[in-house]
Design a protein around this motif. Sequence first.
Motif, PDB file in Angstrom:
ATOM      1  N   PRO A 128      10.706   6.755   4.676  1.00  0.00           N
ATOM      2  CA  PRO A 128      11.222   8.116   4.421  1.00  0.00           C
ATOM      3  C   PRO A 128      10.190   9.162   4.795  1.00  0.00           C
ATOM      4  O   PRO A 128       8.987   8.935   4.718  1.00  0.00           O
ATOM      5  CB  PRO A 128      11.498   8.124   2.913  1.00  0.00           C
ATOM      6  N   LEU A 129      10.664  10.313   5.228  1.00  0.00           N
ATOM      7  CA  LEU A 129       9.788  11.410   5.590  1.00  0.00           C
ATOM      8  C   LEU A 129       9.085  11.898   4.330  1.00  0.00           C
ATOM      9  O   LEU A 129       9.739  12.182   3.301  1.00  0.00           O
ATOM     10  CB  LEU A 129      10.618  12.553   6.195  1.00  0.00           C
ATOM     11  N   PRO A 130       7.752  11.992   4.301  1.00  0.00           N
ATOM     12  CA  PRO A 130       7.048  12.477   3.107  1.00  0.00           C
ATOM     13  C   PRO A 130       7.574  13.841   2.696  1.00  0.00           C
ATOM     14  O   PRO A 130       7.968  14.666   3.522  1.00  0.00           O
ATOM     15  CB  PRO A 130       5.586  12.531   3.553  1.00  0.00           C
ATOM     16  N   ASP A 131       7.555  14.089   1.362  1.00  0.00           N
ATOM     17  CA  ASP A 131       8.129  15.330   0.835  1.00  0.00           C
ATOM     18  C   ASP A 131       7.451  16.552   1.419  1.00  0.00           C
ATOM     19  O   ASP A 131       8.120  17.536   1.786  1.00  0.00           O
ATOM     20  CB  ASP A 131       8.009  15.359  -0.697  1.00  0.00           C
ATOM     21  N   GLY A 132       6.118  16.539   1.523  1.00  0.00           N
ATOM     22  CA  GLY A 132       5.419  17.702   2.075  1.00  0.00           C
ATOM     23  C   GLY A 132       5.796  17.963   3.514  1.00  0.00           C
ATOM     24  O   GLY A 132       6.005  19.115   3.935  1.00  0.00           O
ATOM     25  N   VAL A 133       5.882  16.892   4.292  1.00  0.00           N
ATOM     26  CA  VAL A 133       6.274  17.032   5.694  1.00  0.00           C
ATOM     27  C   VAL A 133       7.704  17.538   5.785  1.00  0.00           C
ATOM     28  O   VAL A 133       8.031  18.392   6.619  1.00  0.00           O
ATOM     29  CB  VAL A 133       6.099  15.691   6.435  1.00  0.00           C
TER      30      VAL A 133
END
Length: 447
Positions: free
Chosen positions: A20-25
């Motif tokens: 999954p795409l990191p939350d910050g990114v």
Amino acid sequence: MVETTGGGPQDGAAEVLDRPLPDGVRRKVVQIVADGFGGLTVVELPAQLRQYARFTPSRRAKFAGNAMAAALETDPLFRQRIGEKLREAEPELTGALDSGSPPPAADPLDVAAAAYVLRPPGWVKLVTAAGEEAQRADAERADEETRAELERLRAELDRAREHTRAETERLRAELDAAKKETDSLHRKLRSALADVKRGEAALRKLRGEMEAVRAEGQAQVSAAESETRRLKARLGETEAALEAARRAAREGRSVEDMRARLLLDTVLDAAQGLRRELALPPVSVRPAETVDAVEPGRMTPKDIAARALSEDDPAVLDQLLALPQAHLVVDGYNVTKTGYPQMPLEKQRLRLLGQLAQLAAQTGAEVTCVFDGAELAAPVLLAPPRGVRVLFSKPGVTADELIRQLVRAEPPGRPVIVASTDREVADGVARAGARPVASAVLLKRLS
């Protein structure tokens, strides 16, 4: 198919992110899309994003974040257009990514977000590295925050321990004082319980005495009420007798005088009537004529009895009413229900009273018609006809009893005729000296 933008072929388009795409990114990517969104026409937007075309960048990021991230992932053309807007806004960062050497001083999240949008060769590694760097930074920041929180909690714990020791000493002192006060209260409570028990015993005794006094008082009140009722009854009788005496005194005669005068008038009228009927010559009776015997040509007692009228003959009633001072008392409902029971009570009364008025005018006799008051639902508005006295019995008194009272009120010797089929009434008035006549005989005479 290989995408090309101003920097040349994009070999990283075939790479796939396996996590999954990191939350910050992801937040940075949504912000890039929200900023480049306004530079596109409605036609250039995917269909699911056109409703947010007039939103501000901050509102797009808030309400359309998931939709923009999904469109960026699934729509290469939309991603390419957003990449072009990003190149225009961040030429240095995008140029460094195209050359394969991102600037070391740049924020890893910005580098990863731009790489995710532009998809240069090795963008997956850049996104993964940025995510790991962000996680490491978050972990370090969380560790620092945890150490600071731990220090704060240790300081609070020391203060709490000190406060607890002081509070414990204070509570111990208060507990000692409370124990002493409790012992004193226990002693007072025991004394109060003893007083309460003595008071309850005295109260039970007083209640018993009060119940006895109350019972005695109720008995006395009942006796007083009975005596009061008896005295009121005697007072009522005395007042009635006094009023009757006063009325008789005002009229100048007493009831007995009235009865005696009425009887005297009856005797005188009878004697005058007998004199007129007999028309006897001067007395010339001889002793021999007093001997009882049957002379030739005269009727025997048997012949005379054969000529007597029948009990059902209306002529019997005419003979009785022809007697001097005759008084006819009629049992009203007994007569009407014998003659015309199908009529309403009001019409029964009117018909009977009209016929009695004619009878009184023909015979000159005193006529009294008695009705039972129990049959009345309301007071009767009735004008008695001329020559007829109309009476209704009082509540609790029957018409039969009122008829017997009328007969007993007459002086002995006055002819009183009672018209009723009731056997009890007939026997009662006969014992009082009146002459009973069946209702059917009166009805025949009236008709």
